[in-house]
Design a protein around this motif. Structure first.
Motif, mmCIF file in Angstrom:
data_model
loop_
_atom_site.group_PDB
_atom_site.id
_atom_site.type_symbol
_atom_site.label_atom_id
_atom_site.label_comp_id
_atom_site.label_asym_id
_atom_site.label_seq_id
_atom_site.Cartn_x
_atom_site.Cartn_y
_atom_site.Cartn_z
ATOM 1 N N ASP A 198 0.831 -1.197 0.000
ATOM 2 C CA ASP A 198 0.000 0.000 0.000
ATOM 3 C C ASP A 198 0.875 1.259 0.000
ATOM 4 O OD1 ASP A 198 -1.622 2.247 1.360
ATOM 5 O OD2 ASP A 198 -3.136 0.719 0.903
ATOM 6 N N GLU A 201 2.018 2.801 3.302
ATOM 7 C CA GLU A 201 2.873 2.067 4.238
ATOM 8 C C GLU A 201 4.198 2.806 4.449
ATOM 9 O OE1 GLU A 201 2.398 -0.392 6.112
ATOM 10 O OE2 GLU A 201 0.692 -1.517 5.322
ATOM 11 N N PRO A 206 6.332 -4.326 5.226
ATOM 12 C CA PRO A 206 5.482 -4.043 6.394
ATOM 13 C C PRO A 206 4.931 -5.304 7.045
ATOM 14 C CG PRO A 206 4.229 -3.693 4.391
ATOM 15 C CD PRO A 206 5.638 -4.007 3.955
ATOM 16 N N SER A 207 4.515 -5.123 8.282
ATOM 17 C CA SER A 207 3.775 -6.155 9.016
ATOM 18 C C SER A 207 2.627 -5.456 9.722
ATOM 19 C CB SER A 207 4.684 -6.857 10.033
ATOM 20 O OG SER A 207 5.001 -5.978 11.097
ATOM 21 N N ARG A 208 1.882 -6.178 10.485
ATOM 22 C CA ARG A 208 0.739 -5.584 11.180
ATOM 23 C C ARG A 208 1.162 -4.578 12.231
ATOM 24 N NH1 ARG A 208 -2.739 -11.142 12.268
ATOM 25 N NH2 ARG A 208 -3.215 -11.621 10.068
ATOM 26 N N THR A 209 2.361 -4.745 12.757
ATOM 27 C CA THR A 209 2.818 -3.871 13.841
ATOM 28 C C THR A 209 3.929 -2.922 13.417
ATOM 29 O OG1 THR A 209 4.378 -5.580 14.589
ATOM 30 C CG2 THR A 209 2.188 -5.550 15.596
ATOM 31 N N HIS A 211 7.240 -3.239 10.679
ATOM 32 C CA HIS A 211 7.895 -3.976 9.598
ATOM 33 C C HIS A 211 8.133 -5.414 10.053
ATOM 34 C CE1 HIS A 211 11.643 -3.764 11.881
ATOM 35 N NE2 HIS A 211 11.520 -2.440 11.946
ATOM 36 N N ILE A 212 8.408 -6.306 9.115
ATOM 37 C CA ILE A 212 8.650 -7.701 9.480
ATOM 38 C C ILE A 212 9.859 -7.768 10.402
ATOM 39 C CG2 ILE A 212 7.638 -8.588 7.335
ATOM 40 C CD1 ILE A 212 10.480 -9.204 6.373
ATOM 41 N N ARG A 216 11.245 -13.279 11.562
ATOM 42 C CA ARG A 216 10.437 -13.663 10.401
ATOM 43 C C ARG A 216 11.298 -13.756 9.148
ATOM 44 N NH1 ARG A 216 7.706 -16.907 8.138
ATOM 45 N NH2 ARG A 216 6.285 -16.254 6.475
#
Length: 298
Positions: A198, A201, A206-209, A211-212, A216
């Motif tokens: 997106d 971002e 990105p991750s939900r919190t 960045h990865i 991970r």
């Protein structure tokens, strides 16, 4: 909480995630580092050569195996501090080496690297590219193609790779910046992945919190190794970074150039993370030394 406590915890997290260290190994590292930190009054991470030599003097009654283990724990710890930008120099060469010379770091062969990319190319050959495959391609291209640290890679801003700019500006710990060249194929891989990210971002990965995480990233690379018929024990983000440096060195790059590319403040750190095989060293002496071009049999 002292700085040592924070640094030791981060170091052990790295060893568990990227090094695959067992719980027993982690416990041994923690014990050695906490003892050394206690001796240094909570300022182990700030110790200089003299301080480490003083700490090592307390090991005089220990067996060689114990001294070797403690020295190894501290060397890895200070290597981590330098690698992550928490300090500029590595004073751990002042520690004793009763067990002999330090073993060379793990590195992947050219064939193993090729197999990783063959696996990725097979995934990307499908008519509809999956987001995870596009992300995987971008991650590996940047790790092996530019030699980024895992922490630098996962925290890259979304707009850090520009179509018309053949380099990245990497900002390390303490605000230190360096230019890192990026290949056309890496920029292409990042562009492919960016189409799935997106525009709002903050991070490229990105991750939900945020960045990865490095953990991970480690898992993603292990999975790629398995699918490429390579032992997952042989590979990690740092191994790919080391392969980047080693293969450049084999291709003719000099240590000073590698020092700049890797973001090392001290050339001795670069010498630790870059090595060439003995066959190439013999070839260099036989073919490049001035005396190799003179006929001494007259």
């Amino acid at each position: 909480m002292s700085n040592d406590t924070v640094y030791i915890d981060r170091f052990l997290e790295m060893m568990a995630a990227e090094g695959g260290a067992s719980q027993n190994t982690l416990s041994a590292y923690r014990s050695d580092l906490e003892q050394a930190s206690s001796f240094a009054k909570g300022k182990l991470a700030d110790s200089d050569r003299d301080a480490l030599q003083n700490a090592a003097s307390a090991w005089s009654d220990l067996k060689n195996n114990s001294v070797s283990r403690k020295s190894s724990s501290l060397r890895r710890f200070f290597g981590f501090l330098v690698e992550e930008g928490f300090r500029q120099d590595d004073p751990s060469d002042a520690l004793p080496r009763p067990g002999g010379q330090r073993s060379l770091p793990r590195v992947l062969s050219h064939d193993e690297i090729a197999r990783l990319f063959e696996t990725i190319e097979t995934r990307l050959a499908s008519q509809q590219i999956k987001p995870n495959d596009a992300r995987l391609s971008a991650l590996i291209e940047l790790l092996y193609g530019s030699g980024l640290r895992a922490s630098e890679l996962v925290s890259l801003p979304r707009k850090s790779v520009m179509v018309d700019r053949p380099f990245l500006i990497i900002r390390g710990k303490g605000g230190k910046e360096r230019l890192v060249p990026i290949s056309d194929r890496a920029r292409s891989a990042v562009k492919r992945w960016s189409d799935f990210v997106d525009a709002d971002e903050k991070y490229l990965f990105p991750s939900r919190t945020g960045h990865i995480s490095r953990i991970r990233l480690f898992q993603i690379i292990k999975d790629l190794a398995v699918k490429s018929d390579i032992s997952p024990a042989k590979i990690s983000p740092h191994v790919l970074r080391h392969a980047f440096a080693t293969h450049l060195l084999e291709g003719g790059a000099d240590l000073r150039a590698l020092q700049t590319l890797l973001g090392h403040s001290d050339i001795s750190t670069t010498q630790i993370y870059t090595h060439v095989d003995s066959a190439r060293l013999v070839e260099l002496v036989n073919n490049r030394h001035p005396l190799s071009r003179r006929n001494l049999t007259r």
